[in-house]
Design a protein around this motif. Sequence first.
Motif, PDB file in Angstrom:
ATOM      1  N   TYR A 121      19.467  11.848 -16.931  1.00 21.99           N
ATOM      2  CA  TYR A 121      20.008  11.316 -18.258  1.00 21.99           C
ATOM      3  C   TYR A 121      20.751   9.793 -17.906  1.00 21.99           C
ATOM      4  O   TYR A 121      20.904   9.078 -19.074  1.00 21.99           O
ATOM      5  N   GLY A 122      21.364   9.979 -17.051  1.00 27.28           N
ATOM      6  CA  GLY A 122      22.176   8.500 -16.605  1.00 27.28           C
ATOM      7  C   GLY A 122      21.197   7.307 -16.544  1.00 27.28           C
ATOM      8  O   GLY A 122      21.372   6.264 -17.155  1.00 27.28           O
ATOM      9  N   GLU A 123      19.945   7.538 -16.158  1.00 25.81           N
ATOM     10  CA  GLU A 123      19.042   6.492 -16.225  1.00 25.81           C
ATOM     11  C   GLU A 123      18.424   6.177 -17.653  1.00 25.81           C
ATOM     12  O   GLU A 123      18.287   5.044 -17.833  1.00 25.81           O
ATOM     13  N   MET A 124      18.184   7.276 -18.421  1.00 20.61           N
ATOM     14  CA  MET A 124      17.963   7.056 -19.900  1.00 20.61           C
ATOM     15  C   MET A 124      19.104   6.434 -20.557  1.00 20.61           C
ATOM     16  O   MET A 124      18.760   5.523 -21.241  1.00 20.61           O
ATOM     17  N   ASP A 130      18.104  -2.109 -22.231  1.00 17.47           N
ATOM     18  CA  ASP A 130      17.017  -2.748 -21.928  1.00 17.47           C
ATOM     19  C   ASP A 130      15.932  -2.930 -22.982  1.00 17.47           C
ATOM     20  O   ASP A 130      15.744  -2.282 -23.471  1.00 17.47           O
ATOM     21  N   ASP A 131      16.125  -4.242 -23.447  1.00 11.44           N
ATOM     22  CA  ASP A 131      15.177  -4.625 -24.685  1.00 11.44           C
ATOM     23  C   ASP A 131      13.738  -4.450 -24.538  1.00 11.44           C
ATOM     24  O   ASP A 131      12.945  -4.346 -25.477  1.00 11.44           O
ATOM     25  N   LEU A 136      13.139   6.035 -26.861  1.00 16.08           N
ATOM     26  CA  LEU A 136      13.609   6.824 -25.723  1.00 16.08           C
ATOM     27  C   LEU A 136      13.090   8.315 -26.002  1.00 16.08           C
ATOM     28  O   LEU A 136      13.329   9.432 -25.321  1.00 16.08           O
ATOM     29  N   LEU A 137      12.192   8.524 -26.892  1.00 16.38           N
ATOM     30  CA  LEU A 137      11.578   9.985 -27.225  1.00 16.38           C
ATOM     31  C   LEU A 137      10.853  10.663 -26.284  1.00 16.38           C
ATOM     32  O   LEU A 137      10.934  11.565 -26.124  1.00 16.38           O
ATOM     33  N   GLU A 183      19.070   8.903 -29.475  1.00  6.25           N
ATOM     34  CA  GLU A 183      18.602   9.958 -28.636  1.00  6.25           C
ATOM     35  C   GLU A 183      19.482  10.217 -27.479  1.00  6.25           C
ATOM     36  O   GLU A 183      19.742  11.203 -26.901  1.00  6.25           O
ATOM     37  N   VAL A 184      20.298   9.113 -27.109  1.00  5.48           N
ATOM     38  CA  VAL A 184      21.198   9.317 -25.945  1.00  5.48           C
ATOM     39  C   VAL A 184      22.448   9.980 -26.403  1.00  5.48           C
ATOM     40  O   VAL A 184      22.640  11.138 -25.590  1.00  5.48           O
TER      41      VAL A 184
END
Length: 236
Positions: A121-124, A130-131, A136-137, A183-184
């Motif tokens: 989740y942290g990486e997400m 990040d363009d 993030l689905l 999403e996040v």
Amino acid sequence: MDRQVQTQPLIIQKQNISEELVKYIKQQIISGELNPGDRIVETKLARELGVSQTPVREAIRHLHGEGIITIVPNKGPMVRTLDMKDVFEIYSVRSMLEGLAIRLATQNATDEQIAGLESFYGEMKQKLHDDSVTSLLHDSSHIHRAIIEMAGHSRLLNMYQSISFQISLVNRLLGAKSTKQKEVDQHLELIEALKKKDPDSAEQTMRKHIFRSYRDFVQLTEKKEQQLEFDEKLWL
């Protein structure tokens, strides 16, 4: 509407041609190359993929059995269009399965598994900046899948797999209106629910989480708010 089939992603294994075609057509639908209501012309598909019509026909028959393709008189096979009854059934079944899954996961998941998902989740979350990442689905789906696996319930996993394509299709249709931030924000609650290890609270959190997605889909299609309130009383 007929669509040109993209041929590059398919690698045919001769012993399992129809199975490969089933996977390929599903991927075309999930990626948006094929949409609900699009025709699938068997002769064209066979020609463009360099296979005979027999495995194509077998794949179509299999997908029809799964409810992914419908056979329309005088038109032939078409990607099935989901109506609101379909969507309600998909989301409500998903709510029951994933509610049970997170309940079991709070009891069965190891600290290492939960920490691993929190790290994911942290990486997400970092991808917000990040363009080059437009959606993030896939990350969101990974979180749900991981919780299903943490439950340690093989029959639950099999049942989830049986509707996973339909879940992915609805997510794709809804995802066009979603944002990375949304999403996040909405998936943090699932990580926190796992960490608290309270089965009742976790199940309620998951069911509300999935109902929120259903509500968003309903509002996207401009369904009457009165019907939405009725569904919520049945659901939660």
